[in-house]
Each structure stands twice: as C-alpha cells, then as structure tokens.
Design a protein around this motif. Sequence first.
Motif, PDB file in Angstrom:
ATOM      1  N   ARG A  82       3.382  -8.806  11.831  1.00  0.00           N
ATOM      2  CA  ARG A  82       2.596  -8.484  10.624  1.00  0.00           C
ATOM      3  C   ARG A  82       3.528  -8.215   9.439  1.00  0.00           C
ATOM      4  NH1 ARG A  82      -1.406  -4.300  12.206  1.00  0.00           N
ATOM      5  NH2 ARG A  82      -2.962  -5.951  12.366  1.00  0.00           N
ATOM      6  N   VAL A  83       4.596  -7.446   9.661  1.00  0.00           N
ATOM      7  CA  VAL A  83       5.548  -7.129   8.594  1.00  0.00           C
ATOM      8  C   VAL A  83       6.204  -8.409   8.070  1.00  0.00           C
ATOM      9  CG1 VAL A  83       7.787  -6.028   8.121  1.00  0.00           C
ATOM     10  CG2 VAL A  83       5.986  -4.752   9.302  1.00  0.00           C
ATOM     11  N   GLU A  86       3.722 -10.355   5.994  1.00  0.00           N
ATOM     12  CA  GLU A  86       3.471  -9.698   4.708  1.00  0.00           C
ATOM     13  C   GLU A  86       4.655  -9.871   3.754  1.00  0.00           C
ATOM     14  OE1 GLU A  86       2.390  -5.657   5.650  1.00  0.00           O
ATOM     15  OE2 GLU A  86       0.340  -6.238   6.142  1.00  0.00           O
ATOM     16  N   GLN A  87       5.875  -9.883   4.298  1.00  0.00           N
ATOM     17  CA  GLN A  87       7.055 -10.107   3.451  1.00  0.00           C
ATOM     18  C   GLN A  87       7.083 -11.540   2.916  1.00  0.00           C
ATOM     19  OE1 GLN A  87      10.214  -8.926   6.093  1.00  0.00           O
ATOM     20  NE2 GLN A  87      10.174  -6.803   5.396  1.00  0.00           N
ATOM     21  N   PRO A  90       3.099 -11.942   0.520  1.00  0.00           N
ATOM     22  CA  PRO A  90       2.628 -10.593   0.205  1.00  0.00           C
ATOM     23  C   PRO A  90       1.195 -10.486  -0.315  1.00  0.00           C
ATOM     24  CG  PRO A  90       4.259 -11.310  -1.396  1.00  0.00           C
ATOM     25  CD  PRO A  90       4.221 -12.348  -0.320  1.00  0.00           C
ATOM     26  N   ASN A  91       0.635 -11.552  -0.787  1.00  0.00           N
ATOM     27  CA  ASN A  91      -0.733 -11.494  -1.310  1.00  0.00           C
ATOM     28  C   ASN A  91      -1.796 -11.765  -0.259  1.00  0.00           C
ATOM     29  OD1 ASN A  91       0.143 -10.891  -3.956  1.00  0.00           O
ATOM     30  ND2 ASN A  91       0.597 -13.050  -4.285  1.00  0.00           N
ATOM     31  N   TRP A  92      -1.362 -11.883   0.994  1.00  0.00           N
ATOM     32  CA  TRP A  92      -2.284 -12.234   2.068  1.00  0.00           C
ATOM     33  C   TRP A  92      -2.106 -11.317   3.276  1.00  0.00           C
ATOM     34  CZ3 TRP A  92      -6.009 -15.641   1.108  1.00  0.00           C
ATOM     35  CH2 TRP A  92      -5.845 -16.467  -0.006  1.00  0.00           C
ATOM     36  N   ASP A  93      -3.212 -11.053   3.933  1.00  0.00           N
ATOM     37  CA  ASP A  93      -3.201 -10.371   5.227  1.00  0.00           C
ATOM     38  C   ASP A  93      -3.589 -11.410   6.259  1.00  0.00           C
ATOM     39  OD1 ASP A  93      -2.551  -7.818   4.320  1.00  0.00           O
ATOM     40  OD2 ASP A  93      -4.636  -7.313   3.929  1.00  0.00           O
ATOM     41  N   SER A 110      -5.051  -9.939   0.269  1.00  0.00           N
ATOM     42  CA  SER A 110      -4.756  -8.523   0.487  1.00  0.00           C
ATOM     43  C   SER A 110      -5.137  -7.720  -0.745  1.00  0.00           C
ATOM     44  CB  SER A 110      -3.288  -8.323   0.826  1.00  0.00           C
ATOM     45  OG  SER A 110      -2.483  -8.679  -0.278  1.00  0.00           O
ATOM     46  N   LYS A 115      -3.111  -1.115   1.076  1.00  0.00           N
ATOM     47  CA  LYS A 115      -1.824  -0.995   1.753  1.00  0.00           C
ATOM     48  C   LYS A 115      -1.173   0.343   1.429  1.00  0.00           C
ATOM     49  CE  LYS A 115      -0.812  -5.799   2.341  1.00  0.00           C
ATOM     50  NZ  LYS A 115       0.120  -6.882   2.160  1.00  0.00           N
ATOM     51  N   ARG A 120       0.340   0.303   5.392  1.00  0.00           N
ATOM     52  CA  ARG A 120       0.616  -1.028   5.914  1.00  0.00           C
ATOM     53  C   ARG A 120       1.277  -1.867   4.864  1.00  0.00           C
ATOM     54  NH1 ARG A 120      -3.906  -4.404   8.436  1.00  0.00           N
ATOM     55  NH2 ARG A 120      -3.242  -5.384   6.602  1.00  0.00           N
TER      56      ARG A 120
END
Length: 120
Positions: A82-83, A86-87, A90-93, A110, A115, A120
């Motif tokens: 997940r990390v 996200e890196q 970053p605009n999406w989960d 996201s 967050k 998160r």
Amino acid sequence: MAAAQQHEDTITVGALEIHPGQGLALAEGSALSLSVREFGLLVALARSGGGIVRREDLYRRVWGGALREGDRSIDVYIHKLRVKLEQALPNWDFIHTHVGFGYRLSAEASHPFHKDATGR
C-alpha cells in the motif's frame, strides 16, 4: 471506482499495469520495485477483478499454505505494498481493507484529508 481490466497477460487497474508473467508492475509507465511477496499479493488481488479476497485465500495463493492463527504476514506485506503504491500514485488509493472479510484492489481517487486523519 475502477475495476481491474484483464487483457491476455496484462491486468490494468487505473494507472497501474500488472504483467504477472513478467513479474512487472508499472505505475504510469514506471516500474515499481516490489518484493516477491508484494508482487504476489498485487497479482492475487488484481485477478479478483475488484472483488474482496479473504486473508486466508491471499495467504494460500501467495505463500502456498494455510494461514496460521495469529499470523500477521498478510497485513505486514499489504501495508508495505500500500505504501509503495501510494508513493508511486499519490492521488489514488488501490488497496482497500474490508474488516472481517479481507482486501480489495480498485483504483479510487484518494482524499488527502482522510489520510491525515487516519495516518495512512
């Protein structure tokens, strides 16, 4: 909510492109650096087509055995994956937890304020 689209040996989930046969995952065209377990989890979730996958099923598919009671391996590797996602995007989960059920992979926009509140 964008469900996974599969084309031959490529699975696309939003801006994420997964090539299971090649061991390759791309985020907007850039290769992600994933461990074998992280990649296995990503493929197992992506192949579910946006459906929820139980922790026990993920463990069996990726580790090849039965999940022992109290084993938190799935949760640790899901967190790492997940990390990294996200890196890279970053605009999406992508990975969504369904407490008591399992995990689901789906590209969803996201919300930064969520967050900050959840850590998160």
